[in-house]
Design a protein around this motif. Structure first.
Motif, mmCIF file in Angstrom:
data_model
loop_
_atom_site.group_PDB
_atom_site.id
_atom_site.type_symbol
_atom_site.label_atom_id
_atom_site.label_comp_id
_atom_site.label_asym_id
_atom_site.label_seq_id
_atom_site.Cartn_x
_atom_site.Cartn_y
_atom_site.Cartn_z
ATOM 1 N N SER A 11 13.161 9.684 7.728
ATOM 2 C CA SER A 11 12.382 8.584 7.736
ATOM 3 C C SER A 11 10.887 8.903 7.549
ATOM 4 O O SER A 11 10.413 10.226 7.783
ATOM 5 C CB SER A 11 12.504 7.814 9.348
ATOM 6 N N ASP A 12 10.056 7.888 6.909
ATOM 7 C CA ASP A 12 8.838 8.126 6.617
ATOM 8 C C ASP A 12 7.895 7.478 7.629
ATOM 9 O O ASP A 12 6.769 7.893 8.049
ATOM 10 C CB ASP A 12 8.504 7.189 5.526
ATOM 11 N N ILE A 13 8.326 6.437 8.603
ATOM 12 C CA ILE A 13 7.677 5.648 9.285
ATOM 13 C C ILE A 13 8.427 5.342 10.714
ATOM 14 O O ILE A 13 9.594 5.245 10.567
ATOM 15 C CB ILE A 13 7.241 4.250 8.737
ATOM 16 N N MET A 14 7.808 5.305 11.888
ATOM 17 C CA MET A 14 8.557 4.999 13.125
ATOM 18 C C MET A 14 7.818 3.769 13.718
ATOM 19 O O MET A 14 6.741 3.553 13.754
ATOM 20 C CB MET A 14 8.405 6.109 13.939
ATOM 21 N N ARG A 64 0.699 -1.259 0.042
ATOM 22 C CA ARG A 64 -0.007 -0.090 0.053
ATOM 23 C C ARG A 64 0.881 1.243 0.023
ATOM 24 O O ARG A 64 0.796 2.373 -0.697
ATOM 25 C CB ARG A 64 -0.925 0.129 1.177
ATOM 26 N N TRP A 65 1.904 1.241 0.781
ATOM 27 C CA TRP A 65 2.830 2.371 0.635
ATOM 28 C C TRP A 65 3.451 2.634 -0.592
ATOM 29 O O TRP A 65 3.499 3.947 -1.063
ATOM 30 C CB TRP A 65 3.804 2.136 2.014
ATOM 31 N N GLU A 93 -0.929 8.226 10.936
ATOM 32 C CA GLU A 93 -1.568 7.019 10.696
ATOM 33 C C GLU A 93 -1.020 5.927 11.084
ATOM 34 O O GLU A 93 0.206 5.783 10.894
ATOM 35 C CB GLU A 93 -1.806 7.079 9.066
ATOM 36 N N LYS A 94 -1.493 4.864 11.747
ATOM 37 C CA LYS A 94 -0.827 3.647 12.270
ATOM 38 C C LYS A 94 -1.204 2.637 10.722
ATOM 39 O O LYS A 94 -1.968 2.363 10.484
ATOM 40 C CB LYS A 94 -1.571 3.108 13.200
ATOM 41 N N LEU A 95 0.116 2.284 10.419
ATOM 42 C CA LEU A 95 0.325 1.181 9.373
ATOM 43 C C LEU A 95 0.177 0.046 9.425
ATOM 44 O O LEU A 95 -0.508 -1.034 8.735
ATOM 45 C CB LEU A 95 1.366 1.664 8.328
ATOM 46 N N THR A 152 3.819 -5.713 21.857
ATOM 47 C CA THR A 152 3.044 -5.063 20.791
ATOM 48 C C THR A 152 3.853 -3.832 20.010
ATOM 49 O O THR A 152 4.480 -3.148 20.633
ATOM 50 C CB THR A 152 1.790 -4.375 21.473
ATOM 51 N N LEU A 153 3.986 -4.220 18.655
ATOM 52 C CA LEU A 153 4.883 -3.058 17.990
ATOM 53 C C LEU A 153 3.766 -2.686 16.925
ATOM 54 O O LEU A 153 2.716 -3.155 16.356
ATOM 55 C CB LEU A 153 5.852 -4.048 17.131
ATOM 56 N N GLU A 154 4.062 -1.192 16.757
ATOM 57 C CA GLU A 154 3.190 -0.387 15.870
ATOM 58 C C GLU A 154 4.158 0.393 14.743
ATOM 59 O O GLU A 154 5.323 0.903 15.113
ATOM 60 C CB GLU A 154 2.395 0.411 16.517
#
Length: 202
Positions: free
Chosen positions: A149-152, A68-69, A187-189, A177-179
């Motif tokens: 970075s795009d995502i953490m 999706r990304w 937004e949570k991917l 739990t990892l997010e």
């Protein structure tokens, strides 16, 4: 190397090591393969860390968030940074035991890019700063040219522990739990979780 010496080394490498203690006693140390589960108590250990990252890697690569990304970003690979993993338990847990392995597996999948974590960037920046003075112009690295970075990745570890009335049985249940969160939109991917439960009886 002659056959007799080779045989002696082979026997020694396979046999348990006997160590002499300061009080005159001895203890035996047996080397086992890293994937052999060696629980000696209920606390979160290296086996739990290994099982956690294996489950999380499989889930992260199975889900569709990477595709999706890329669909939304002209086919570019997402750039990820590992952020804080909060330990909400009473135990000491080295979260890098599984986040580094998670990072390695996703990086080696060639579907995701990673940038240095917060506690790594200082040393890299210091080296680049020194290079401005000491490196030759053709090998000197630019300042302020870091990849954003795009995502953490963030996460948490929680635990619930229960004891029987006579304290002879204890149950320890851990949840990791990892997010993955889009740094621009929040937004949570992807969310992955792994549960570990141990029962100790005396």
């Amino acid at each position: 190397m002659n056959a007799t010496r080779f045989a002696a080394i082979t026997v020694l490498s396979a046999a348990p090591f006997v160590l002499m203690g300061c009080n005159g006693g001895s203890q035996t140390v047996t080397r086992v393969p890293p994937n052999v589960v060696t629980d000696v108590g209920w606390r979160f250990n290296d086996d739990d860390a290994r099982m956690t990252y294996q489950a999380m890697v499989d889930d992260a690569l199975f889900r569709n968030w990477i595709n999706r990304w890329q669909e939304q970003n002209s086919g570019k690979k997402p750039v990820v940074i590992v952020g804080p993993i909060e330990n909400k338990t009473d135990d000491y847990i080295d979260t890098e035991n599984f986040t580094t392995e998670w990072e390695r597996e996703l990086l080696n999948s060639d579907r995701v890019r990673f940038v240095a974590m917060k506690d790594q960037r200082g040393a890299v920046r210091d080296e680049r700063q020194q290079g401005q003075e000491w490196n030759t112009p053709e090998t000197r690295k630019q300042m302020r040219a870091e990849l954003g970075s795009d995502i953490m990745l963030i996460g948490r570890i929680t635990a619930v522990k229960q004891r029987s009335g006579d304290d002879r049985t204890m149950v320890a249940a851990y949840k990791v739990t990892l997010e993955l969160i889009n740094l621009e939109s929040n937004e949570k991917l992807w969310i992955g979780s792994h549960d570990i439960k141990k029962i100790v009886r005396r």
